[in-house]
Motif scaffolding. Structure first.
Motif: not given
Length: 509
Positions: A73-96
């Motif tokens: 089940g923890n691997v299933e959680l990691a799928f959501g974490y990958i999606i969230g980190r991808t959004i951060v990489a696109v939307a927030l990291i360039p800003l910082y």
């Protein structure tokens, strides 16, 4: 044999500190101390992010969870974490990165003002002190048990002080570079330990053991129970893992200085994005490796419960196998890996708390411009201050009950929604000003305190009454929704800010 294992542990700890100092070089500026002057390789930053979010409890609890009822089940959680980190990489990291920030909360100063920046920074350091102090104490528990097998009994307070002193040496002198390099080494060791355990267990249970674990449901990955109460209370329900997990990762990796600081140490926006997304992939691999250890341990122990094996909880399964199922020296090396996980999370917390204190609070509210050398001295001083406070705080938990520990583990639910919500309010509600953001931030913390502590959902069946709290992954979305709603409504009670006139173009003769 115990002497050999103890020698391995001591040599490892000294070596890690030496590697950190050797590779970090001399820190000549505050930018070097806090973000490595933005010159760190992306892959080391990736490993540092993974090590930062991996504690001793992660290393021992994931195998225990897979052994009992969580499967993969923890691997299933990691799928959501990958999606969230991808959004951060696109939307927030360039800003910082393009803003030249050394702290995520400098964006809040730029967008709203220094008071919200200060509130966010204070919220971060206080909650990080709570979370990391309890994590440090929790790390001392299995370490004391492990060392007890080697004929040593140091006590929790001695272990806490020893870990803190050793970690603060290279954190104080080497700054973020030392933290990142040592994190990479430590992540490699505890992951190598999992691979060694998998190889040894496979040799002992054979193909039939894998088959038994499969048939016993230990490789179960996707939770397909879509009942509403299950979705709201279980971290492993598919919508919770994917949707809630993605938003939770956006908060933990987009608005928490603990992680953002590492990302800002890379050379470019593209490198930062690669480090962020790759860290999610490595987390999935790590979760899979430790889950596989738990599944094979189940076959190795013929499915007996932890109590039948003489253990107080499933968290003791992996350490017990390390000590009694592996050859001498190898077992010592794996114990060192568990120690490394504790040191990695501690060093990361100390450096990020020092960074946020100096960059967001001291510099933000100072009435005079601070020189770079003053910032560097302050950064090192605050590293020592936070180390002492964290050790004292951790030792204060030595005689407490589990209720305080569980409250500290849920601390992200109180603040992550407000932190991520402040960033999203600045990006999505253009008319919101600093007053709106502060009101929304305060309202969110108050509402989330009620939700975390007072809201429970009935999950009983067949007339039984069984209540559970809301799954941690849903706390952040709820908090974000409150921040955006309160901030958006508050912004309607004042005129929209006038757009800033563009600077006149420079005329070149």
């Amino acid at each position: 044999m115990n002497a050999l294992n103890v020698a391995v542990i001591v040599v490892y700890l000294v070596t890690v500190a030496w590697i950190g100092l050797r590779l970090s070089g001399k820190q000549r500026s505050s930018g070097d101390y806090f973000v490595g002057e933005g010159r760190m390789p992306w892959w080391t930053v990736c490993f540092s992010v993974v090590a930062t979010e991996t504690s001793v409890l992660t290393v021992i609890s994931i195998p225990g969870g897979a052994y009992t009822d969580q499967g993969f089940g923890n691997v299933e959680l990691a799928f959501g974490y990958i999606i969230g980190r991808t959004i951060v990489a696109v939307a927030l990291i360039p800003l910082y990165k393009r803003g030249g920030f050394v702290s995520a909360y400098q964006y809040l100063e730029q967008r709203f003002g220094r008071y919200l920046q200060g509130i966010a920074s204070v919220t971060f350091v206080v909650t990080r002190l709570l979370a990391e102090g309890v994590r440090l104490f929790a790390s001392a528990i299995p370490i004391e048990l492990l060392l007890g097998e080697f004929g040593l009994s140091l006590g929790y307070d001695v272990i806490i002080v020893a870990l803190t002193l050793l970690t603060v040496v290279y954190t104080y002198l080497g700054g973020i570079k030392a933290v990142i390099w040592t994190d990479a080494v430590q992540m490699g060791l505890y992951l190598l330990g999992a691979l060694i355990a998998i190889a040894v267990l496979t040799g002992r249970v054979g193909a039939s053991g894998w088959s038994e674990a499969w048939q016993g449901g230990k490789f179960h990955l996707i939770d397909t129970d879509f009942g509403l109460s299950h979705i709201l209370t279980s971290s492993f329900a598919l919508p919770t893992a994917i949707v809630g997990g993605a938003i939770f990762a956006m908060a933990s990796h987009g608005s928490d200085q603990l992680i953002v600081q590492r990302i800002l140490a890379t050379r470019s926006v593209r490198d930062s994005q690669k480090a962020m997304i790759a860290s999610g992939v490595f987390i999935a691999v790590q979760f899979a490796a430790f889950s596989l250890v738990g599944a094979l341990l189940w076959a190795y122990n013929d499915g007996r419960t932890p109590a039948q094996l003489g253990l107080s909880s499933a968290d003791g399964l992996y350490p017990d196998f390390i000590l009694h199922g592996l050859p001498v020296v190898i077992s010592g090396l794996l114990v060192a890996g568990i120690l490394g996980a504790a040191m990695g999370s501690l060093s990361a917390a100390l450096n990020s708390m020092s960074n946020s204190t100096v960059a967001d609070i001291v510099r933000g509210f100072s009435r005079r411009t601070l020189s770079d050398q003053t910032m560097l001295r302050l950064g090192r001083t605050m590293t020592l201050v936070w180390a002492a406070l964290m050790a004292l705080f951790a030792m204060g938990f030595s005689s407490t009950t589990g209720n305080v520990y569980l409250t500290a583990l849920a601390i992200a639910g109180y603040t992550y929604g407000a932190l991520l919500g402040a960033f999203l309010l600045g990006r999505l509600v253009k008319r919101a000003n600093q007053f709106d953001a502060i009101v929304a931030f305060a309202a969110t913390v108050i509402v989330m305190t009620f939700v975390v502590r007072g809201v429970e959902i009935d999950v009983g069946t067949a007339g039984t009454v069984t209540e559970k709290g809301i799954a941690a992954q849903w706390l952040v979305p709820i908090g974000v929704a409150v921040t955006l709603a309160v901030g958006g409504i508050s912004s309607l009670f004042h005129p929209a800010p006038q757009p800033t006139a563009p600077e006149p173009a420079e005329v070149v003769a």
